[in-house]
Design an enzyme around this catalytic site. Structure first.
Site, short mmCIF file in Angstrom:
data_model
loop_
_atom_site.label_atom_id
_atom_site.label_comp_id
_atom_site.label_asym_id
_atom_site.label_seq_id
_atom_site.Cartn_x
_atom_site.Cartn_y
_atom_site.Cartn_z
N ASN A 184 51.21 28.09 16.70
CA ASN A 184 50.73 27.82 15.34
C ASN A 184 49.52 26.89 15.37
O ASN A 184 48.56 27.09 14.61
CB ASN A 184 51.84 27.19 14.51
CG ASN A 184 52.82 28.22 13.98
OD1 ASN A 184 52.46 29.38 13.79
ND2 ASN A 184 54.06 27.82 13.75
N ASP A 243 65.50 30.76 21.11
CA ASP A 243 64.42 29.90 20.61
C ASP A 243 63.11 30.31 21.29
O ASP A 243 63.03 30.35 22.53
CB ASP A 243 64.73 28.43 20.92
CG ASP A 243 63.76 27.49 20.25
OD1 ASP A 243 63.98 27.15 19.08
OD2 ASP A 243 62.76 27.12 20.91
N GLU A 301 61.63 29.00 14.44
CA GLU A 301 61.46 29.97 15.52
C GLU A 301 62.78 30.27 16.22
O GLU A 301 62.80 30.81 17.32
CB GLU A 301 60.44 29.44 16.53
CG GLU A 301 60.89 28.26 17.34
CD GLU A 301 60.63 26.92 16.67
OE1 GLU A 301 60.60 25.90 17.37
OE2 GLU A 301 60.43 26.89 15.43
N HIS A 303 48.82 29.92 11.68
CA HIS A 303 50.14 30.33 11.22
C HIS A 303 50.24 31.85 11.07
O HIS A 303 51.34 32.41 11.19
CB HIS A 303 50.47 29.65 9.89
CG HIS A 303 50.77 28.18 10.05
ND1 HIS A 303 51.99 27.71 10.47
CD2 HIS A 303 49.99 27.08 9.86
CE1 HIS A 303 51.98 26.39 10.53
NE2 HIS A 303 50.76 25.97 10.14
N ASP A 348 53.25 33.93 12.47
CA ASP A 348 54.07 34.86 11.68
C ASP A 348 54.13 36.23 12.36
O ASP A 348 55.16 36.92 12.34
CB ASP A 348 53.49 35.01 10.26
CG ASP A 348 53.68 33.74 9.44
OD1 ASP A 348 54.47 32.88 9.86
OD2 ASP A 348 53.03 33.63 8.38
#
Length: 372
Positions: free
Chosen positions: A253, A245, A288, A258, A262
Site C-alpha cells: 500500500n 495473512d 489483509e 491502495h 485492493d
C-alpha cells in the site's frame, strides 16, 4: 417460464370449458325430457339436431384449445365466440319449445354468466343485444306465419322481461369485471412491492454477510457458518481452519498505492475461490487477513490445500505491481474436533500463524499442542 404460465392459463381455460359443458348437458337433458313429455314441437330428428349442433360446435372449441391454436387469438379463452354460439343454439331450441319457452328463456341470462369475469361492459351489451335480436326475430317470424295477437303480446312481455334481466346482468357483470381488474392491479402492485422488498432484503443480507471489496464472506458470517457446521459434525469428523495473512501488505500500500493493494486482495479472493472445493469456505477476517474452513479434513489434507494455494498465489502477476514483484502469504493451521471450542481453535491457528511469520514468512505452520 412463459411456457409454464401459458400451460397454467390453458389448464384454467379448459376447466371453464368443462364447466360450460355441464350446462350443455343439462340443456340436452331438458330437450330430451321435453320431447318425451310431448312438449317439443318437432320431430325426433329436429330434437336430435339440437344435441348434434351442440356437440359439434363444442368439439371445435375443444380441438382449438387442445391444439393450443387458441393461443394465437387476442382472446385465447374464446369467450365471446362461445357465448355467441350458445345464444344462437338456445334461440334454435326456443323455436320448438312451445309452452316451455317462458321457462327456458332465462337460459340467455345463464349464458351471459359464463363471461362474467371476462367480458367488458361493451361485450356484455353486444351479447345482450344479440340475444334480444335473436329472440325478437323468432317471435316476429312466428307472428308472421301464425298470427295470434294474444300469444304475440305474451311474447313481447317475455322479450321485455328478458331485456330487463339482461340489462341488469350487464351492469352487474361489468361491475364485477371492473372490480376484479382493480383487485388484480392491487395484487400486481403488492406483488411488485414484495419483489422489491425481497430484493432489498437480499441486498441487506448480502451486505451483512459479504465483504464488499473481495466478495468473500465476512468475519461475522464465517463465525456463524463455522459454528453451524460444528453442530452437524460426526464424532470422528474434523474441520480444518487456516488463518492466512498476506506478507508485508502495508508495504504494498505504501509503495504502490491502495488501488494496487485492493487489486492484490481481490486477486487472492479470486484465486482462493477457484482453488478450493465447493464445500470449503474462505472469508476475509479483516485487513489483509483471511480465514479458511476446510470440511472433513485431516492434517495432511489441510496442509496440502493451503500449500497449493500459497504456491499459486506466489506466482500470480498483478497489473498494479512492477514486473518481478510478487506477493506471498503466511498461514497458521489447526484442526477442530466436534467437542472443541471454536474460539480456542481460532486462537490455536493464530499462534501457528505467529510461528510462520517468525520463521521467515511465506510458509504454513500447523498448530501443535506443545505451542499452546
Amino acid at each position: 417460464m412463459q411456457d409454464a404460465q401459458n400451460a397454467k392459463f390453458q389448464k384454467l381455460r379448459l376447466q371453464r370449458f368443462y364447466l360450460a359443458q355441464l350446462n350443455y348437458l343439462i340443456t340436452y337433458i331438458v330437450i330430451s325430457v321435453a320431447w318425451f313429455a310431448g312438449q317439443y314441437q318437432g320431430s325426433i330428428w329436429l330434437m336430435l339436431s339440437h344435441i348434434g349442433l351442440g356437440l359439434g360446435t363444442q368439439s371445435v372449441f375443444f380441438a382449438l384449445m387442445r391444439s393450443n391454436w387458441n393461443l394465437r387469438l387476442n382472446d385465447p379463452s374464446m369467450t365471446n365466440a362461445q357465448i355467441a354460439v350458445a345464444i344462437l343454439l338456445i334461440t334454435y331450441l326456443l323455436a320448438f319449445a312451445g309452452p316451455l319457452r317462458g321457462s327456458l328463456i332465462m337460459i340467455y341470462a345463464n349464458i351471459m354468466v359464463f363471461g362474467i369475469f371476462q367480458l367488458s361492459r361493451r361485450d356484455f351489451l353486444i351479447h345482450s343485444g344479440l340475444a334480444l335480436v335473436c329472440f325478437g326475430a323468432l317471435i316476429t317470424i312466428e307472428q308472421h306465419y301464425q298470427a295470434d295477437t294474444q300469444r304475440f303480446t305474451l311474447n313481447l312481455v317475455e322479450w321485455f322481461i328478458l331485456a330487463c334481466f339482461l340489462a341488469g346482468l350487464s351492469m352487474t357483470g361489468s361491475y364485477i369485471r371492473e372490480l376484479r381488474e382493480r383487485l388484480q392491479q392491487r395484487h400486481n402492485t403488492l406483488q411488485a412491492h414484495q419483489e422489491t422488498l425481497r430484493g432489498m432484503m437480499g441486498q441487506l443480507q448480502n451486505l451483512a454477510t459479504t465483504d464488499p471489496l473481495t466478495g468473500l464472506a465476512n468475519r461475522r458470517h464465517f463465525i456463524q457458518e463455522a459454528q453451524r457446521r460444528m453442530t452437524l459434525m460426526r464424532p470422528t469428523q474434523q474441520i480444518g481452519i487456516a488463518l492466512i495473512d498476506l506478507d508485508h501488505f502495508k508495504r504494498i500500500n505504501d509503495l504502490y498505492g491502495h488501488a494496487a493493494g485492493d487489486q492484490v486482495l481481490q486477486g487472492f479472493a479470486t484465486l482462493a475461490n477457484s482453488t478450493l472445493r465447493d464445500g470449503d469456505l474462505i472469508a476475509r477476517f479483516g485487513g489483509e487477513e483471511f480465514v479458511l474452513l476446510l470440511g472433513n479434513a485431516n492434517e495432511n489434507a489441510l496442509f496440502q490445500c493451503v500449500e497449493r494455494l500459497r504456491l499459486r498465489f506466489a506466482e500470480q502477476v498483478f497489473d498494479g505491481l512492477p514486473e518481478g514483484v510478487h506477493c506471498t502469504f503466511s498461514a497458521g493451521l489447526a484442526l477442530l474436533q466436534p467437542e472443541d471450542d471454536f474460539e480456542v481453535c481460532l486462537n490455536d491457528a493464530d499462534q501457528a500463524l505467529y510461528l510462520a511469520k517468525n520463521s521467515g514468512r511465506n510458509r504454513s505452520e500447523m498448530h501443535q499442542p506443545s505451542y499452546a
